[in-house]
Enzyme design. Structure first.
Site, PDB file in Angstrom:
ATOM      1  N   LYS A  58       0.842  -1.186   0.000  1.00  0.00           N
ATOM      2  CA  LYS A  58       0.000   0.000   0.000  1.00  0.00           C
ATOM      3  C   LYS A  58       0.880   1.241   0.000  1.00  0.00           C
ATOM      4  O   LYS A  58       1.851   1.323   0.752  1.00  0.00           O
ATOM      5  CB  LYS A  58      -0.910  -0.006   1.231  1.00  0.00           C
TER       6      LYS A  58
ATOM      7  N   GLU B  55     -18.705  -5.899  10.904  1.00  0.00           N
ATOM      8  CA  GLU B  55     -19.642  -5.194  11.775  1.00  0.00           C
ATOM      9  C   GLU B  55     -20.662  -6.130  12.412  1.00  0.00           C
ATOM     10  O   GLU B  55     -21.046  -5.935  13.576  1.00  0.00           O
ATOM     11  CB  GLU B  55     -20.367  -4.095  10.986  1.00  0.00           C
TER      12      GLU B  55
ATOM     13  N   ARG C 108     -24.604  -2.288   8.264  1.00  0.00           N
ATOM     14  CA  ARG C 108     -24.228  -3.652   7.917  1.00  0.00           C
ATOM     15  C   ARG C 108     -24.480  -4.624   9.064  1.00  0.00           C
ATOM     16  O   ARG C 108     -24.502  -5.833   8.858  1.00  0.00           O
ATOM     17  CB  ARG C 108     -22.756  -3.677   7.506  1.00  0.00           C
TER      18      ARG C 108
END
Length: 642
Positions: free
Chosen positions: A289, A375, A403
């Site tokens: 990243k 979640e 969610r």
């Protein structure tokens, strides 16, 4: 002023079709120029950054080998799609990204045929790609044709259960489907859980032995920075069934790991898969990243998202507020509360920094739990923590809590478990747009029996509401608060709990009452100043609670005023609807009360600055003035709309 990089080869790429005739070496050059262009572009506008830099080579290779847009590339979360947008005809509009009427910071179906599926939440790509694969085989869109379906998903997104539900179904259906696992060992925060220790397993099934060689898959041939990642999970294989990996047990042919920045490896593997795959294939690519920009590579979140910045120094050009953010106030207050209450635990779903729990974790590392992008699990985990005698604070953005709604209802509310939901980014949030707006939490929580729902009007009220929530041990509660800086209110040294369901009168007036839930109270106060110039002095009331309502205060406002207007940063069916029901049940409309409700419009509002979004929503001071005058039958204020 940052100088725009020279990109002579990229300048010749108007669409992915222009990549088809290029050599491997030329595609490598395109990737280098695309990375430079992405760095320059984000430095001018701000936006998601590190994830896009990590998939530059994957982006070029996919568009060079596959026939997009006939072949469908589905980017998970899609915050890494800036290089993809540059290659697919949107380069000249990158200066508008995440701005009003500009390009979205995510993929968006209405924006380009190269964006077959919109996304901004995680772990959806494999389900969507499988849907395209089945539609292809059933003859969907015969006029255009459907080709391959490719999902690009990060290792962080693989912690979301939906990804495994999709893989399980894909393995059962055995459709030709390509999943690229972009393993950068980091989503926004470092990934957590057993899966992150499993990834980079060097293994390929018998049907794809040639692919293993094509990918230069041997650990010894990987760059040194990737060798340990490829070795780290070997020991886990000992406890598994001999002859299969996790992905192969789910029905996928596994290829990798490969160096996701090695263009030769990527092209070789993707060409082989393109030509030979018959069922579901997972290509495991190890990437970095922020690749290619040192200031991103070295940052704690690897440059996940940035304001405008100087390319040479990496210094961001952020405007600073004298007031702390609501998130910071929450984190510091909860950390202090945890000093004296050893039952407090805090849970987040892959957002410790974004929710302020990193502050709590510095002092109480054993009582802060990051469950990953999960979640649903996080909510039920909190429910059992509460049942086990702890005081869980579940810190999740409003948009992401959606969610876990089934778990909020089934595992928390029905059992009356005292989980304390700390709902950050409530209301309209700006550049991320409709996908991240906290529009619906009032409506979806206040309809649940015995749920306490609070909204502070400023950061001082937030401190007191945290103490209020801490002491609620017989039912669930929620505190919703906005993104960004507070208003500069004084913070109480010692938090004072608020009586459940009790609002407060902020300013006494007559004829008109403005009943506000949350931080729009500042706009109500501005509106009161404008109305005073017209001879109207409204009462301003801070509701504090969407549930339970302060019935005594609200009915008193209705009796004592001709007009009552509710104002909230939520959708239809929320606070105003509950107030209207209370008034109707008590016959308050029989005496001619003129009631109006101001809330978010029944539409999804595209990205802009938060102020521009609230102007679109009609929740600014001038809008309140106009609503008051309409209700009173007075000539409207035309200065703004002339």
């Amino acid at each position: 002023m940052t100088e725009k990089p020279a990109t002579p080869l990229l300048d010749r790429i108007a669409s992915p079709a222009d990549l088809k005739g290029l050599s491997n070496a030329e595609l490598r050059r395109v990737a280098d120029e695309l990375r430079a262009e992405t760095i320059y572009s984000v430095s001018q506008t701000g936006g998601h950054f590190g994830a896009g830099l990590g998939v530059v080579e994957i982006t070029v290779a996919l568009h060079a080998i596959f026939d997009t847009p006939r072949d469908k590339i589905v980017w998970d979360v899609s915050h890494q799609c800036y290089p993809h947008k540059i290659l697919t005809g949107r380069r000249d509009r990158m200066g508008t990204i995440r701005q009003k009427d500009g390009l979205s910071g995510f993929t968006k179906r209405s924006e380009s045929p190269y964006d077959p599926f919109g996304a901004a939440h995680s772990s959806t790509s494999i389900s969507a790609a499988l849907g395209f694969a089945v539609a292809r085989d059933l003859g969907g869109h015969p006029e255009h044709g459907l080709g391959d379906a490719i999902a690009v998903i990060g290792d962080g997104a693989m912690t979301g259960g939906m990804a495994f539900e999709a893989m399980n179904n894909a393995g059962h259906l055995k459709k030709r489907l390509i999943v690229i696992l972009n393993d950068n060992e980091m989503s926004i925060a470092p990934p957590t859980g057993a899966l992150s220790n499993y990834l980079s397993r060097l293994y390929a099934g018998e049907p794809f032995q040639e692919l293993k060689a094509a990918a230069k898959g041997a650990v010894s041939l990987l760059p040194p920075t990737f060798q340990e990642g490829a070795r780290r999970a070997k020991e886990m294989l000992k406890g598994m069934t001999v002859g299969g990996t996790l992905f192969e047990e789910l029905g996928f042919s596994y290829v990798g790991p490969i160096d996701g920045h090695d263009m030769e490896s990527l092209l070789s593997v993707l060409r082989t898969v393109h030509d030979r795959a018959t069922g579901p294939v997972l290509i495991h690519a190890i990437t970095k990243k922020g690749k290619g920009y040192k200031h991103a590579e070295d940052s704690p979140d690897r440059g996940h998202a940035r304001a405008k910045f100087d390319v040479a120094t990496g210094e961001q050009k952020k405007s600073k507020s004298n007031a702390p953010s609501y998130t910071e106030v929450f984190g510091k207050t909860l950390s202090k509360m945890a000093d004296t209450d050893d039952k407090i635990v805090a849970i987040t779903a892959a957002m410790p920094d974004g929710t302020g729990l990193d502050i709590v974790g510095e002092r109480h590392p054993n009582r802060v739990f990051d469950v990953g992008i999960a979640e649903q699990h996080g909510v039920t985990f909190c429910a059992a923590l509460a049942a086990g005698g702890m005081r869980p604070f579940c810190a999740i953005y409003s948009t992401f809590l959606q969610r876990g709604y089934d778990q909020v209802v089934h595992d928390v509310a029905i059992q009356r478990l005292p989980v304390r939901f700390m709902i950050d980014r409530a209301g309209l949030v700006g550049a991320d747009g409709a996908t991240h707006a906290g529009s619906f939490d009032i409506a979806y929580l206040a309809n649940l029996p015995d749920f306490v729902v609070m909204a502070p009007s400023d950061e001082g009220e937030l401190v007191n509401m945290l103490e209020t929530a801490r002491l609620i041990d017989d039912r669930p509660s929620a505190v919703r608060y906005p993104r960004g800086a507070g208003v500069g209110a004084d913070l109480p040294e010692t938090p004072t709990p608020i009586e459940i369901g009790k609002g407060r009168i902020v300013a006494e007036g007559s004829r008109v009452a403005l009943l506000v839930l949350g931080p729009r109270i500042s706009e109500a106060e501005k509106a009161a100043t404008l109305l005073a110039a017209k001879g109207i002095t409204p009462t301003i009331a801070d509701a504090r609670f969407a549930k339970p309502l302060d019935q005594e205060m609200i009915l008193g406002l209705a009796r004592d005023h001709e007009v009552l207007i509710t104002i909230e940063e939520g959708a239809i069916g929320g606070f105003g609807s509950h107030v209207a029901n209370l008034l109707a049940e008590n016959g308050m409309f029989d005496g001619g009360l003129r009631f109006r409700s101001m809330f978010l419009p029944d539409t999804f509002i595209d990205q802009a600055t938060p102020e521009q979004m609230y102007e679109t929503a009609g929740l600014m001071a001038d809008d309140i003035v106009q609503k008051v005058q309409e209700a009173m039958g007075v000539a409207t204020l035309d200065a703004k709309r002339a």
